[in-house]
Write an enzyme that holds these catalytic residues in place. Structure first.
Site, mmCIF file in Angstrom:
data_model
loop_
_atom_site.group_PDB
_atom_site.id
_atom_site.type_symbol
_atom_site.label_atom_id
_atom_site.label_comp_id
_atom_site.label_asym_id
_atom_site.label_seq_id
_atom_site.Cartn_x
_atom_site.Cartn_y
_atom_site.Cartn_z
ATOM 1 N N HIS A 1 -99.296 -31.013 29.544
ATOM 2 C CA HIS A 1 -98.075 -30.266 29.830
ATOM 3 C C HIS A 1 -97.878 -30.132 31.333
ATOM 4 C CE1 HIS A 1 -101.309 -27.240 29.867
ATOM 5 N NE2 HIS A 1 -100.567 -26.583 30.749
ATOM 6 N N ARG B 1 -106.509 -32.556 35.405
ATOM 7 C CA ARG B 1 -105.188 -33.032 35.813
ATOM 8 C C ARG B 1 -104.990 -34.500 35.447
ATOM 9 N NH1 ARG B 1 -107.202 -29.399 39.361
ATOM 10 N NH2 ARG B 1 -105.882 -27.577 39.753
#
Length: 394
Positions: free
Chosen positions: A258, A277
């Site tokens: 997300h 990440r």
């Protein structure tokens, strides 16, 4: 009950105006990305008590049973299990995922054994906790959340008109869902700079062309402009684009990729700093660990609306680390909050008066208060306040 003194985090993606407009203060030209309310050691809130100003994490450490209550202490240990934030994004945050509890425990143990410093830029696990989170929009709020169904991903790639993407579109149509998403996502993480640049140019063209995907491509173009040359753009193309209206929310569980793109919201999460990440960041990206954590399952975005419960409107969440509700007191009808767990309340509109057996205070937008376990609060006024706590059954 204590009024909180909180820290604003000046991350580069933050808005220079949203939080000042909310709080009625003059902007100073610097980004104000997140206002943290809680006891996270990175930026703990402070309270004023008879003995002086104290950090909330230190107060909890000194008297965990009194501050947290026995049920919360047994379930989560001597720490506040949640962190509440006001989040103000003016450009896209990093594309990211969070581990589940088991993954976090193992990853943290391994990096501790390896002697990786907690503040090392390449460290993946800064604690042994999971980080489910919820965002509720205070303004129109854009984000990316979860994988599109493979056929939809393929259609989006086709619409870019790049021959280099045709094999990936074919894989998305021809393989089972999990293997298709994994294969294409993995390939995109390793994409060449030439392909990244070609996709960025194609996205910019598609954002100006009439068609069923135009609004999505406009969002992806904003991502590309904020992070030029970043390969996270390709991974972002695989994710659902969602726009929340004020009062609508999202829950983001473990393994769900997300990114928040733009907007002001109330964010509540488990008290963790574990982030892996995927891109849209100059920070460390560990593709191998990322692929171990990501859940390659497509699902439609589930926009959350609160359900009335007593004088609160509760946002549903499938975890017990936190409970988020919105309170808009009715005229001349105070809302009474009984809590066996600690709670933090933040005002987002109007003025709200909180009263406990030990005193009262008035909150205006951006103002917040903390009450330890067992302290009954009465909420009244004209406005809106969000309440973070833990269910009594914790």
């Amino acid at each position: 009950m204590d009024q909180l003194v909180n820290t604003i985090r000046p991350y580069a993606w933050g808005s220079t105006t949203a939080l000042p407009e909310l709080t009625g203060t003059e902007p100073d030209g610097t980004p104000q990305a997140e206002l943290w309310m809680g006891a996270h050691p990175s930026a703990p809130s402070r309270v004023h008590r008879a003995s002086g100003t104290a950090r909330l994490d230190a107060l909890i450490e000194a008297g965990p049973a009194a501050e947290l209550g026995e049920a919360t202490l047994r379930r989560f240990g001597p720490r506040l299990p949640f962190l509440l934030k006001l989040l103000a994004a003016d450009s896209p945050l990093s594309l990211q995922v969070h581990p589940d509890l088991a993954q976090a425990a193992v990853g943290f143990k391994i990096e501790e054994a390896q002697g990786v410093p907690l503040d090392a830029p390449h460290r993946n696990y800064r604690d042994d906790n999971h980080k489910p989170e919820m965002i509720v929009a205070l303004s129109p709020f854009d984000g990316l959340c979860g994988f599109r169904p493979p056929a939809q991903c393929a259609g989006l790639l086709d619409a870019l008109g790049l021959p280099e993407l045709a094999p990936h579109a074919a894989a998305l149509r021809g393989e089972p869902e999990e293997s298709a998403l994994r294969a294409v996502f993995s390939a995109f993480l390793a994409a060449s700079q030439d392909l990244i640049d070609a996709v960025a140019a194609a996205v910019a063209r598609a954002a100006r062309t009439a068609g069923p995907h135009r609004s999505a491509f406009e969002a992806y173009e904003a991502v590309s402009q904020a992070h030029p040359g970043d390969g996270g753009l390709l991974a972002a193309l695989m994710l659902n684009h969602v726009r929340l209206a004020p009062g609508e929310g999202l829950f983001l569980g473990a393994g769900v990729p997300h990114a928040y793109l733009r907007g002001l919201g109330v964010e509540l999460m488990a008290a963790s700093d574990n982030v892996l990440r995927c891109g849209l960041t100059p920070k460390h990206v560990d593709p191998d660990e990322l692929l171990r954590v990501v859940r390659f399952t497509a699902a439609p975005v589930r926009v959350l609306l609160p359900a009335a419960r007593g004088g609160e409107e509760v946002y549903p969440a499938p975890v017990d680390d936190f409970r988020l509700s919105r309170i808009r007191p009715a005229a001349d009808v105070p809302t009474v909050l009984d809590a066996t767990a600690p709670q933090i309340l933040v005002c987002t509109r109007g003025h709200i008066r909180l009263t406990s057996p030990f005193g009262s205070l008035t909150l205006r937008p951006g103002g917040s208060a903390y009450a330890p376990a067992g302290e009954r609060l009465t909420v009244e006024g004209e406005g809106e306040v969000f309440r973070a706590t833990v269910d009594a059954g914790a």
